[in-house]
Design an enzyme around this catalytic site. Structure first.
Site, PDB file in Angstrom:
ATOM      1  N   GLY A 249      15.321  -2.841  -8.246  1.00 26.94           N
ATOM      2  CA  GLY A 249      14.622  -4.042  -7.817  1.00 26.94           C
ATOM      3  C   GLY A 249      15.131  -4.659  -6.528  1.00 26.94           C
TER       4      GLY A 249
ATOM      5  CG  ASN B  54      12.298  -2.409  -1.462  1.00 31.86           C
ATOM      6  OD1 ASN B  54      12.257  -2.742  -0.279  1.00 31.86           O
ATOM      7  ND2 ASN B  54      12.679  -1.207  -1.848  1.00 31.86           N
TER       8      ASN B  54
ATOM      9  NE  ARG C 247      -1.120   8.599 -15.706  1.00 34.15           N
ATOM     10  CZ  ARG C 247       0.103   8.614 -15.156  1.00 34.15           C
ATOM     11  NH1 ARG C 247       0.544   7.562 -14.488  1.00 34.15           N
ATOM     12  NH2 ARG C 247       0.860   9.670 -15.264  1.00 34.15           N
TER      13      ARG C 247
ATOM     14  CG  MET D  20       9.914   4.916  -9.927  1.00 36.58           C
ATOM     15  SD  MET D  20       9.614   5.436  -8.209  1.00 36.58           S
ATOM     16  CE  MET D  20       9.930   7.194  -8.364  1.00 36.58           C
TER      17      MET D  20
ATOM     18  CG  LEU E 286      -0.684   1.973 -10.588  1.00 30.69           C
ATOM     19  CD1 LEU E 286      -0.656   0.833  -9.569  1.00 30.69           C
ATOM     20  CD2 LEU E 286      -0.597   1.415 -12.015  1.00 30.69           C
TER      21      LEU E 286
ATOM     22  CG  ASN F 266       3.842   1.961  -2.936  1.00 36.88           C
ATOM     23  OD1 ASN F 266       4.755   1.511  -3.641  1.00 36.88           O
ATOM     24  ND2 ASN F 266       3.776   3.234  -2.599  1.00 36.88           N
TER      25      ASN F 266
ATOM     26  CG  HIS G  67       6.068   6.676   0.228  1.00 36.09           C
ATOM     27  ND1 HIS G  67       6.232   7.187  -1.045  1.00 36.09           N
ATOM     28  CD2 HIS G  67       6.207   7.720   1.077  1.00 36.09           C
ATOM     29  CE1 HIS G  67       6.434   8.492  -0.958  1.00 36.09           C
ATOM     30  NE2 HIS G  67       6.432   8.831   0.322  1.00 36.09           N
TER      31      HIS G  67
ATOM     32  CB  SER H 187       4.909   3.884   5.237  1.00 36.71           C
ATOM     33  OG  SER H 187       5.337   4.949   6.064  1.00 36.71           O
TER      34      SER H 187
ATOM     35  CD  GLU I 162      -5.258  10.464   0.466  1.00 34.83           C
ATOM     36  OE1 GLU I 162      -4.589  11.298   1.071  1.00 34.83           O
ATOM     37  OE2 GLU I 162      -6.125   9.745   1.004  1.00 34.83           O
ATOM     38  CG  LEU I 163       0.813   9.755  -4.746  1.00 30.79           C
ATOM     39  CD1 LEU I 163       1.087   8.598  -5.700  1.00 30.79           C
ATOM     40  CD2 LEU I 163       1.457  11.038  -5.246  1.00 30.79           C
ATOM     41  CG  ASP I 164       2.845   7.736  -1.933  1.00 34.17           C
ATOM     42  OD1 ASP I 164       2.927   6.588  -2.407  1.00 34.17           O
ATOM     43  OD2 ASP I 164       3.519   8.695  -2.363  1.00 34.17           O
TER      44      ASP I 164
HETATM   45  C1  GRF Z   1      13.019   2.462  -2.725  1.00 28.78           C
HETATM   46  O1  GRF Z   1      13.582   3.407  -1.863  1.00 28.78           O
HETATM   47  C2  GRF Z   1      11.546   2.609  -2.731  1.00 28.78           C
HETATM   48  O2  GRF Z   1      10.992   2.868  -1.468  1.00 28.78           O
HETATM   49  C3  GRF Z   1      11.427   3.824  -3.603  1.00 28.78           C
HETATM   50  O3  GRF Z   1      12.347   3.593  -4.653  1.00 28.78           O
HETATM   51  C4  GRF Z   1      13.375   2.775  -4.174  1.00 28.78           C
HETATM   52  C5  GRF Z   1      13.379   1.561  -5.043  1.00 28.78           C
HETATM   53  O4  GRF Z   1      14.473   0.764  -4.840  1.00 28.78           O
HETATM   54  N1  GRF Z   1      10.085   4.075  -4.020  1.00 28.78           N
HETATM   55  P1  GRF Z   1      14.532  -0.701  -5.482  1.00 28.78           P
HETATM   56  O5  GRF Z   1      14.143  -0.596  -6.947  1.00 28.78           O
HETATM   57  O6  GRF Z   1      13.608  -1.579  -4.709  1.00 28.78           O
HETATM   58  O7  GRF Z   1      15.976  -1.092  -5.333  1.00 28.78           O
END
Ligand code: GRF
Length: 200
Positions: free
Chosen positions: A13, A15, A65, A90, A93, A107, A109, A136, A143-145
């Site tokens: 967490g 981010n 799902r 992770m 969706l 998102n 990535h 990014s 479409e994924l990412d």
């Molecule tokens: C980040 O590198 C994010 O881009 C990737 O997983 C990591 C998550 O880190 N998809 P956090 O949970 O935000 O610490």
């Protein structure tokens, strides 16, 4: 009126914390909910420490799902988010779920999209012999990412770097980029931002 932001996580967490801390008094948005699909996500406690309502919807408790996403959708409807930030979330969706929140899901990535969608991005950047790597923030589409890119941060790939080195240098860039993009998006979700941040 401030835009309401829900943040979806699966792990540490960091981010999410960067996003939440960025939403201060003069910010056009505020965090209203943190949701994790993983009951052991360290980010849940961090959200609680920040005073943000945090809860878990454990995907393993659902046989499909769609059933998981129905629960997610219900929790989000209650929180009424204007913006949903996936931050290390992770789970893939479905197009049906994304359609219900079209144009509202962001998102982050860890690659210079459209290069290296999916997993193991640091290793793949090294394998490809990239001189630069990055992250990014994009709008989420089925479409994924693959949705429109709203901002990117780049770092050099140094001789001898391994995936952990790249991840460690990239994460602070993620923490700078995502809040910048969120602020722009909260001010005007229709604007075509393309922020670029360069790191070391
Ligand atoms: C980040 O590198 C994010 O881009 C990737 O997983 C990591 C998550 O880190 N998809 P956090 O949970 O935000 O610490």
């Amino acid at each position: 009126m401030k835009k309401r932001v829900a943040i979806l996580i699966s792990g540490g967490g960091s981010n999410m914390v960067a996003l939440a801390r960025s939403m201060g008094a003069d910010h056009p948005a505020k965090p209203v909910l943190v949701l994790s699909n993983n009951p052991d996500a360290a980010g849940l406690q961090k959200a609680a420490d920040l005073g943000i309502p945090a809860s878990t919807i454990d995907h393993r408790q659902f046989s499909t799902r769609t059933a998981f996403e129905d629960q997610l959708h219900t929790a989000l409807l209650l929180a009424k988010p204007d913006i949903i930030c996936l931050a290390g979330f992770m789970r893939i969706l479905t197009p049906e779920f994304i359609g219900k929140w079209q144009g509202k899901i962001l998102n982050i990535h860890p690659s210079i999209l459209p290069l290296f969608p999916g997993l193991h991005t640091h290793q793949r950047a090294l394998d490809a012999g990239m001189a630069v790597h990055g992250c990014s923030v994009h709008l989420v589409t089925p479409e994924l990412d693959g949705g429109p890119i709203l901002g990117q941060a780049v770092i050099p790939v140094n001789t001898g770097d391994n995936p952990a080195d790249l991840a460690a240098r990239l994460l602070p860039m993620e923490h700078r980029l995502y809040p910048k993009v969120l602020r722009e998006f909260a001010l005007n979700s229709k604007a075509k931002t393309s922020l670029l941040i360069q790191g070391k």
